[in-house]
Write a protein that holds these residues in place. Structure first.
Motif, PDB file in Angstrom:
ATOM      1  N   ARG A  82      15.459  12.809  18.562  1.00  0.00           N
ATOM      2  CA  ARG A  82      14.169  13.482  18.761  1.00  0.00           C
ATOM      3  C   ARG A  82      13.081  12.764  18.001  1.00  0.00           C
ATOM      4  N   LEU A  83      13.467  12.113  16.919  1.00  0.00           N
ATOM      5  CA  LEU A  83      12.480  11.536  16.015  1.00  0.00           C
ATOM      6  C   LEU A  83      13.004  10.185  15.544  1.00  0.00           C
ATOM      7  N   VAL A  84      12.153   9.172  15.672  1.00  0.00           N
ATOM      8  CA  VAL A  84      12.575   7.823  15.290  1.00  0.00           C
ATOM      9  C   VAL A  84      11.610   7.265  14.242  1.00  0.00           C
ATOM     10  N   PHE A  85      12.173   6.702  13.197  1.00  0.00           N
ATOM     11  CA  PHE A  85      11.380   6.027  12.169  1.00  0.00           C
ATOM     12  C   PHE A  85      11.558   4.527  12.345  1.00  0.00           C
ATOM     13  N   MET A  86      10.440   3.805  12.388  1.00  0.00           N
ATOM     14  CA  MET A  86      10.525   2.356  12.554  1.00  0.00           C
ATOM     15  C   MET A  86       9.710   1.678  11.463  1.00  0.00           C
ATOM     16  N   ASP A  87      10.335   0.743  10.760  1.00  0.00           N
ATOM     17  CA  ASP A  87       9.614  -0.022   9.743  1.00  0.00           C
ATOM     18  C   ASP A  87       9.458  -1.458  10.236  1.00  0.00           C
ATOM     19  N   GLU A  88       8.261  -1.837  10.611  1.00  0.00           N
ATOM     20  CA  GLU A  88       7.974  -3.196  11.095  1.00  0.00           C
ATOM     21  C   GLU A  88       9.012  -3.666  12.119  1.00  0.00           C
ATOM     22  N   PRO A  89       9.156  -2.957  13.250  1.00  0.00           N
ATOM     23  CA  PRO A  89      10.253  -3.289  14.170  1.00  0.00           C
ATOM     24  C   PRO A  89      10.121  -4.672  14.787  1.00  0.00           C
ATOM     25  N   THR A  90       8.938  -5.248  14.781  1.00  0.00           N
ATOM     26  CA  THR A  90       8.791  -6.576  15.381  1.00  0.00           C
ATOM     27  C   THR A  90       8.430  -7.630  14.346  1.00  0.00           C
ATOM     28  N   GLY A  91       8.513  -7.256  13.067  1.00  0.00           N
ATOM     29  CA  GLY A  91       8.203  -8.221  12.014  1.00  0.00           C
ATOM     30  C   GLY A  91       9.245  -9.324  12.036  1.00  0.00           C
ATOM     31  N   GLY A  92       8.845 -10.521  11.661  1.00  0.00           N
ATOM     32  CA  GLY A  92       9.818 -11.595  11.552  1.00  0.00           C
ATOM     33  C   GLY A  92      10.297 -12.172  12.872  1.00  0.00           C
ATOM     34  N   HIS A 105       2.085  -3.586   9.610  1.00  0.00           N
ATOM     35  CA  HIS A 105       0.849  -4.092   9.026  1.00  0.00           C
ATOM     36  C   HIS A 105       0.032  -4.770  10.123  1.00  0.00           C
ATOM     37  N   ASP A 106       0.590  -4.808  11.345  1.00  0.00           N
ATOM     38  CA  ASP A 106      -0.027  -5.530  12.447  1.00  0.00           C
ATOM     39  C   ASP A 106      -0.841  -4.560  13.319  1.00  0.00           C
ATOM     40  N   LEU A 107      -2.161  -4.701  13.275  1.00  0.00           N
ATOM     41  CA  LEU A 107      -3.015  -3.736  13.975  1.00  0.00           C
ATOM     42  C   LEU A 107      -2.867  -3.818  15.485  1.00  0.00           C
ATOM     43  N   ALA A 108      -2.515  -5.000  16.003  1.00  0.00           N
ATOM     44  CA  ALA A 108      -2.325  -5.122  17.448  1.00  0.00           C
ATOM     45  C   ALA A 108      -1.085  -4.324  17.874  1.00  0.00           C
ATOM     46  N   VAL A 109      -0.046  -4.376  17.067  1.00  0.00           N
ATOM     47  CA  VAL A 109       1.156  -3.581  17.340  1.00  0.00           C
ATOM     48  C   VAL A 109       0.815  -2.091  17.264  1.00  0.00           C
ATOM     49  N   ALA A 110       0.033  -1.727  16.241  1.00  0.00           N
ATOM     50  CA  ALA A 110      -0.361  -0.327  16.080  1.00  0.00           C
ATOM     51  C   ALA A 110      -1.157   0.137  17.295  1.00  0.00           C
ATOM     52  N   ARG A 111      -2.072  -0.696  17.788  1.00  0.00           N
ATOM     53  CA  ARG A 111      -2.907  -0.334  18.935  1.00  0.00           C
ATOM     54  C   ARG A 111      -2.035  -0.111  20.175  1.00  0.00           C
ATOM     55  N   LEU A 112      -1.065  -0.985  20.345  1.00  0.00           N
ATOM     56  CA  LEU A 112      -0.235  -0.943  21.538  1.00  0.00           C
ATOM     57  C   LEU A 112       0.689   0.274  21.549  1.00  0.00           C
ATOM     58  N   LEU A 113       1.222   0.647  20.404  1.00  0.00           N
ATOM     59  CA  LEU A 113       2.265   1.668  20.402  1.00  0.00           C
ATOM     60  C   LEU A 113       1.810   3.049  19.950  1.00  0.00           C
ATOM     61  N   SER A 114       0.844   3.140  19.051  1.00  0.00           N
ATOM     62  CA  SER A 114       0.596   4.462  18.449  1.00  0.00           C
ATOM     63  C   SER A 114      -0.520   5.240  19.101  1.00  0.00           C
ATOM     64  N   SER A 148       0.813  -1.214   0.000  1.00  0.00           N
ATOM     65  CA  SER A 148       0.000   0.000   0.000  1.00  0.00           C
ATOM     66  C   SER A 148       0.853   1.273   0.000  1.00  0.00           C
ATOM     67  N   GLY A 149       2.153   1.140   0.273  1.00  0.00           N
ATOM     68  CA  GLY A 149       3.021   2.312   0.170  1.00  0.00           C
ATOM     69  C   GLY A 149       3.589   2.799   1.490  1.00  0.00           C
ATOM     70  N   LYS A 150       3.444   2.021   2.537  1.00  0.00           N
ATOM     71  CA  LYS A 150       3.892   2.435   3.872  1.00  0.00           C
ATOM     72  C   LYS A 150       5.396   2.680   3.922  1.00  0.00           C
ATOM     73  N   SER A 151       6.158   1.717   3.437  1.00  0.00           N
ATOM     74  CA  SER A 151       7.618   1.852   3.502  1.00  0.00           C
ATOM     75  C   SER A 151       8.101   2.960   2.579  1.00  0.00           C
ATOM     76  N   THR A 152       7.448   3.107   1.439  1.00  0.00           N
ATOM     77  CA  THR A 152       7.808   4.189   0.528  1.00  0.00           C
ATOM     78  C   THR A 152       7.646   5.531   1.237  1.00  0.00           C
ATOM     79  N   LEU A 153       6.487   5.717   1.889  1.00  0.00           N
ATOM     80  CA  LEU A 153       6.241   6.971   2.598  1.00  0.00           C
ATOM     81  C   LEU A 153       7.288   7.174   3.702  1.00  0.00           C
ATOM     82  N   LEU A 154       7.591   6.121   4.425  1.00  0.00           N
ATOM     83  CA  LEU A 154       8.564   6.248   5.515  1.00  0.00           C
ATOM     84  C   LEU A 154       9.930   6.686   4.967  1.00  0.00           C
ATOM     85  N   ARG A 155      10.335   6.113   3.853  1.00  0.00           N
ATOM     86  CA  ARG A 155      11.632   6.490   3.268  1.00  0.00           C
ATOM     87  C   ARG A 155      11.634   7.958   2.853  1.00  0.00           C
TER      88      ARG A 155
END
Ligand SMILES: Nc1ncnc2c1ncn2[C@@H]1O[C@H](COP(=O)(O)OP(=O)(O)OP(=O)(O)O)[C@@H](O)[C@H]1O
Ligand SMILES: Nc1ncnc2c1ncn2[C@@H]1O[C@H](COP(=O)(O)OP(=O)(O)OP(=O)(O)O)[C@@H](O)[C@H]1O
Ligand SMILES: [Mg+2]
Ligand SMILES: [Mg+2]
Lengths: 268, 241
Positions: free
Chosen positions: A181-191, A220-229, A53-60
């Motif tokens: 000050r600012l951290v970018f994380m791409d699927e930090p718990t994937g795999g 892409h994990d909604l449970a991770v999103a719920r917990l952290l964001s 869907s473009g998540k990693s592209t946007l993050l980059r």
């Protein structure tokens, strides 16, 4: 008549990133387009959506790693300058990544130097900030290994001798040691397997609170999103289809795609 | 005293896109007022929209139409169009919520779950721990459970952790969704005591209680939600202050 005595809390925070109409397309609807949002200090913004869907592209694009075809990203830096991310020099962007930002890759191999010791991996970003004192670098290395629950006794071992979950924790230590000050994380718990994931998530949650980090988190994990964001952007086919408070998006999704996404998992 | 919270002509519906766009009307034209130190209890049959109302006040559900206003010393704040980033500080400092079920976070111990609302405000960790332990022991949670993650706790044990977490922050507005549902008599009495203490410090509360006995002990007023989707609230007898 009495008036209310309730003091108004301060609901505004300084802006850190302003994203204006950003697009980066590799083909029709492949990549990201027409993205607009503001990230505030202390916020964790999750970006969710299906694969491709473009998540990693946007993050980059946000992290200064890939120039957008259109639009711009403004970063409000520590010394109060507003920097147009792709108007400044490449060297300046790299300096931001080294000095004010952190980037946590899905694959720890992309964020670590696998051949050098764990201690050197952690010390490297501190050295980039000008620290040279060997004893202090080593102490910081041990301290941070402890914070991410790695045995400080393994400070001289190379990350390639660590398990995947240990490598990911080392990557987190290496990134956060400079207190970005600012951290970018791409699927930090994937795999990672589920029990290792839970431990890592708890660790990230605690560090975010203790260090007051601002984070852009792709998952892409909604449970991770719920917990952290705190807030979410929902992406589909390169566009943001819904944005809002995390539990509102997950419990009362408005867009047809978000409803489908939420209803396809057991308990997000 | 003036109202701390005013709700006017609130409407809520759900559009289920997965089911051919079925529209579900849940709330129609609901209005209410809530003052500091008062506990208003929502009543009505299962599925009438009690939890939905609390969730709208907490920003968890979007209101379709109408207004939700909090009254601060310098004027009102409209919540139905509050930007997402402002909800986080608002929940931290002003609106507390005890959900019907605890959302379990893996690896976080019961006492830490309870401390969290204070830590989020930057409170001293030792103070926060002391307060959390006081609440957990008041709610008779066995001490051997304090350091364990609540994932394996019984329903009633989890709920007591949830209640402690909801009360520790002493928010000026507290939303309670059936906090006593799976508690025994002794623990129900403890929750009633917590509610009375909150009232005494001026907390405004909006709650759902199935238990008649608890309801009669805590409710200052009842707000019955009826089957015509029309909530009718009893009006204030205009007390001078
Ligand atoms: N460098 C590239 N060259 C060509 N196409 C690319 C490139 N990078 C990404 N794409 C395409 O752009 C689309 C978005 O990719 P992206 O990696 O941003 O998706 P994603 O949302 O991160 O997916 P996932 O959850 O699977 O990681 C995909 O169709 C991908 O194939
Ligand atoms: N997220 C949602 N999506 C779709 N429908 C919903 C959602 N949340 C609630 N509803 C519907 O709204 C109506 C009101 O639900 P609500 O949970 O507010 O009822 P309640 O009065 O709290 O009932 P109970 O006493 O059983 O807890 C129900 O018909 C429910 O199915
Ligand atoms: Mg990706
Ligand atoms: Mg309910």
């Amino acid at each position: 008549m009495n008036r209310s005595v309730l003091p108004r809390p301060d609901l505004e925070r300084p802006a850190l990133l302003d994203v204006h109409n950003v697009s980066r397309l590799y083909g029709p609807d492949k990549g990201c387009q027409e993205i607009n949002f503001r990230l505030h200090a202390g916020e964790v913004l999750g970006i969710v959506g299906e694969s491709g869907s473009g998540k990693s592209t946007l993050l980059r694009v946000l992290a200064g790693l890939e120039a957008p075809d259109a639009g711009h990203v403004a970063y409000h830096s520590a010394n109060d300058d507003t920097l147009d991310l792709y108007a400044i020099s490449e060297a300046r962007r790299r300096a931001l990544l080294r000095l004010e930002w952190g980037l946590i890759h899905q694959n720890p191999r992309d964020g670590l130097r696998m051949g050098v010791s764990a201690g050197a991996n952690i010390g490297e970003r501190l050295m980039a900030l000008g620290q040279r004192h060997y004893g202090q670098l080593r102490a910081a290395g041990q301290d941070w290994m402890g914070q991410v629950e790695l045995d400080p006794g393994r400070i001289d071992d190379a990350p390639r001798t660590f398990s995947g979950g240990m490598q990911q924790r080392l990557q987190i230590a290496r990134t956060l040691v400079t207190r970005p000050r600012l951290v970018f994380m791409d699927e930090p718990t994937g795999g990672l397997d589920v029990s290792v994931q839970a431990r890592l998530l708890d660790m990230i949650r605690t560090l975010v609170r203790q260090l007051g980090l601002s984070v852009v988190l792709v998952t892409h994990d909604l449970a991770v999103a719920r917990l952290l964001s705190h807030r979410l952007l929902v992406m589909r086919r390169s566009r943001v289809v819904e944005a809002g408070l995390t539990d509102q998006i997950l419990d009362d999704p408005q867009h047809a795609y978000t409803q489908l996404l939420v209803s396809s998992v057991l308990t997000p | 005293m003036n109202a701390l919270l005013t709700v006017e002509n609130l409407h809520k519906g759900f559009v289920l896109h997965g089911q051919g766009g079925t529209a579900l009307e849940v709330m129609h034209d609901l209005s209410l007022e809530l003052r500091a130190g008062e506990c208003l209890v929502l009543a009505g049959r299962s599925g009438i929209g009690k939890s939905t109302l609390l969730k709208m006040l907490y920003g968890n559900y979007l209101a379709r139409r109408g207004s939700i206003r909090l009254h601060f010393s310098d004027g009102p704040l409209e919540l139905t169009d509050l930007p997402a980033h402002a909800w986080h500080p608002l929940r931290r400092d002003v609106i507390g919520y005890v959900s019907q079920f605890l959302r379990v976070v893996p690896r976080v111990s019961a006492v830490e779950v309870v401390m969290e609302p204070l830590l989020a405000r930057g409170a001293d960790a030792w103070d926060a721990r002391t307060k959390a332990e006081t609440l957990l022991s008041r709610l008779n949670l066995p001490e051997r459970l304090w350091q364990l993650p609540p994932g394996t706790f019984s329903g009633g044990e989890q709920q007591r952790v949830n209640i402690a977490r909801g009360f520790i922050g002493e928010h000026p507005l507290l939303l309670l969704d059936e906090p006593t549902a799976s508690l025994d008599a002794a623990n129900r009495a403890e929750v009633v005591a917590l509610i009375h203490e909150a009232k005494a410090r001026g907390t405004a509360m909006l709650g759902i209680f199935h238990d008649e006995d608890v309801r009669s002990q805590v409710a200052d007023r009842l707000l019955p939600l009826d089957d015509h989707l029309m909530a009718k609230t009893t009006h204030f007898p205009g007390q001078p202050s």
